[in-house]
Structure formats: C-alpha cells, structure tokens
Design a protein around this motif. Structure first.
Motif, mmCIF file in Angstrom:
data_model
loop_
_atom_site.group_PDB
_atom_site.id
_atom_site.type_symbol
_atom_site.label_atom_id
_atom_site.label_comp_id
_atom_site.label_asym_id
_atom_site.label_seq_id
_atom_site.Cartn_x
_atom_site.Cartn_y
_atom_site.Cartn_z
ATOM 1 N N PHE A 74 0.822 -1.214 0.000
ATOM 2 C CA PHE A 74 0.000 0.000 0.000
ATOM 3 C C PHE A 74 0.854 1.259 0.000
ATOM 4 O O PHE A 74 0.588 2.206 -0.750
ATOM 5 C CB PHE A 74 -0.904 -0.043 1.230
ATOM 6 C CG PHE A 74 -1.834 1.127 1.370
ATOM 7 C CD1 PHE A 74 -1.564 2.166 2.246
ATOM 8 C CD2 PHE A 74 -3.010 1.188 0.625
ATOM 9 C CE1 PHE A 74 -2.417 3.235 2.383
ATOM 10 C CE2 PHE A 74 -3.885 2.257 0.758
ATOM 11 C CZ PHE A 74 -3.582 3.285 1.638
ATOM 12 N N GLY A 75 1.883 1.287 0.796
ATOM 13 C CA GLY A 75 2.707 2.479 0.933
ATOM 14 C C GLY A 75 3.485 2.840 -0.316
ATOM 15 O O GLY A 75 4.015 3.951 -0.407
ATOM 16 N N ASN A 76 3.538 1.962 -1.296
ATOM 17 C CA ASN A 76 4.260 2.209 -2.537
ATOM 18 C C ASN A 76 3.347 2.604 -3.690
ATOM 19 O O ASN A 76 3.796 2.642 -4.839
ATOM 20 C CB ASN A 76 5.045 0.958 -2.942
ATOM 21 C CG ASN A 76 6.191 0.666 -1.993
ATOM 22 O OD1 ASN A 76 6.566 1.516 -1.186
ATOM 23 N ND2 ASN A 76 6.734 -0.535 -2.075
ATOM 24 N N ILE B 197 2.093 8.634 -2.450
ATOM 25 C CA ILE B 197 2.567 7.802 -1.358
ATOM 26 C C ILE B 197 2.938 8.622 -0.129
ATOM 27 O O ILE B 197 2.916 8.115 0.994
ATOM 28 C CB ILE B 197 3.752 6.915 -1.788
ATOM 29 C CG1 ILE B 197 4.927 7.762 -2.275
ATOM 30 C CG2 ILE B 197 3.320 5.944 -2.882
ATOM 31 C CD1 ILE B 197 6.157 6.942 -2.623
ATOM 32 N N ARG C 49 -4.261 9.542 4.582
ATOM 33 C CA ARG C 49 -3.871 8.129 4.472
ATOM 34 C C ARG C 49 -2.953 7.763 5.616
ATOM 35 O O ARG C 49 -2.189 8.585 6.120
ATOM 36 C CB ARG C 49 -3.226 7.816 3.119
ATOM 37 C CG ARG C 49 -1.824 8.318 2.899
ATOM 38 C CD ARG C 49 -1.353 8.023 1.474
ATOM 39 N NE ARG C 49 -1.060 6.611 1.266
ATOM 40 C CZ ARG C 49 -0.849 6.060 0.066
ATOM 41 N NH1 ARG C 49 -0.925 6.804 -1.022
ATOM 42 N NH2 ARG C 49 -0.574 4.780 -0.044
ATOM 43 N N ASN D 31 -0.333 4.758 5.984
ATOM 44 C CA ASN D 31 0.296 3.619 5.327
ATOM 45 C C ASN D 31 0.490 2.439 6.290
ATOM 46 O O ASN D 31 0.480 1.287 5.861
ATOM 47 C CB ASN D 31 1.629 4.031 4.721
ATOM 48 C CG ASN D 31 1.455 4.936 3.516
ATOM 49 O OD1 ASN D 31 0.384 4.954 2.889
ATOM 50 N ND2 ASN D 31 2.483 5.704 3.193
ATOM 51 N N ASN E 149 -2.699 0.619 6.106
ATOM 52 C CA ASN E 149 -3.201 0.313 4.758
ATOM 53 C C ASN E 149 -4.583 0.924 4.519
ATOM 54 O O ASN E 149 -5.458 0.309 3.903
ATOM 55 C CB ASN E 149 -3.276 -1.203 4.540
ATOM 56 C CG ASN E 149 -1.920 -1.829 4.314
ATOM 57 O OD1 ASN E 149 -0.891 -1.170 4.442
ATOM 58 N ND2 ASN E 149 -1.911 -3.115 3.996
#
Length: 114
Positions: free
Chosen positions: A29-31, A53, A71, A73, A76
């Motif tokens: 998710f973080g990418n 990101i 968001r 990360n 997720n």
C-alpha cells in the motif's frame, strides 16, 4: 489477491458530511498512489482525487475545499472526509490504484438528498 474495500457511505442531507474509508490488502500500500473514484447513476466512472505515497492529494475541481483525503500507510487505509455535500455528489464511491478503477472493489453508496 489485491483488494480495495470502500465503506462508510450512506444517506445525508445537502450540506451534510460523511467519512469514507478504503482498506487495502494484497499489495504494498505504501508504494502506491490511491484514487477515489465515483460513479453517479447513468454516468461514467469519474476521478475524484489521487493521493501520492507521501499523502499529497490532488482533487477534482468540483470537490476542492469540501473533500479531504488522509492516508495511514501503517494501517493500509485511506479516508475521504466529505463535507458540504451536494446532491450532485450522489454516487457509488470506490478506491483504486489507477484512474480507470481496474482493481476497484465493492464501492459504497453515497446519497445526498433532502
């Protein structure tokens, strides 16, 4: 399996607020940049926002100043805070990794009406 699950929709009167969540799994998710998309009745799927990101977000002009994306990360998860909702915001909302929504999961219905 890649999954992006949107939730938190509902019915709200014009001027109201809702907070949608997008929980992702099956990919790093973080990418990935994450999109919020929506599809109004009888309309094409439309882009609402894209969050990079690092959390920087671009918004569709019609939602600027009313919608805010955050968001986390580590969780997720992506959130869409919607305020000053209008009837024209009525749609099924999805999250996805691309603006075509190819991997969007089940969306969440947002209905704005009096």
């Amino acid at each position: 399996d890649v999954q992006l699950q949107a939730s938190g929709g509902g019915w709200v009167q014009p001027g109201g607020a809702l907070r949608l969540s997008c929980v992702a799994s099956g990919f790093p998710f973080g990418n990935n940049a994450i999109y919020w998309l929506r599809q109004a009745p009888g309309e094409e799927l439309d882009w609402v926002s894209v969050t990079s990101i690092n959390g920087a977000t671009r918004y569709k002009d019609s939602v600027k100043g009313r919608f805010t994306v955050t968001r986390d990360n580590a969780k997720n998860t992506l959130w869409l805070q919607m305020t000053s909702l209008k009837p024209e915001d009525t749609a099924v909302y999805y999250c996805a990794r691309n603006p075509m929504g190819l991997d969007r999961g089940q969306g969440t219905q947002v209905t704005v009406s009096s």
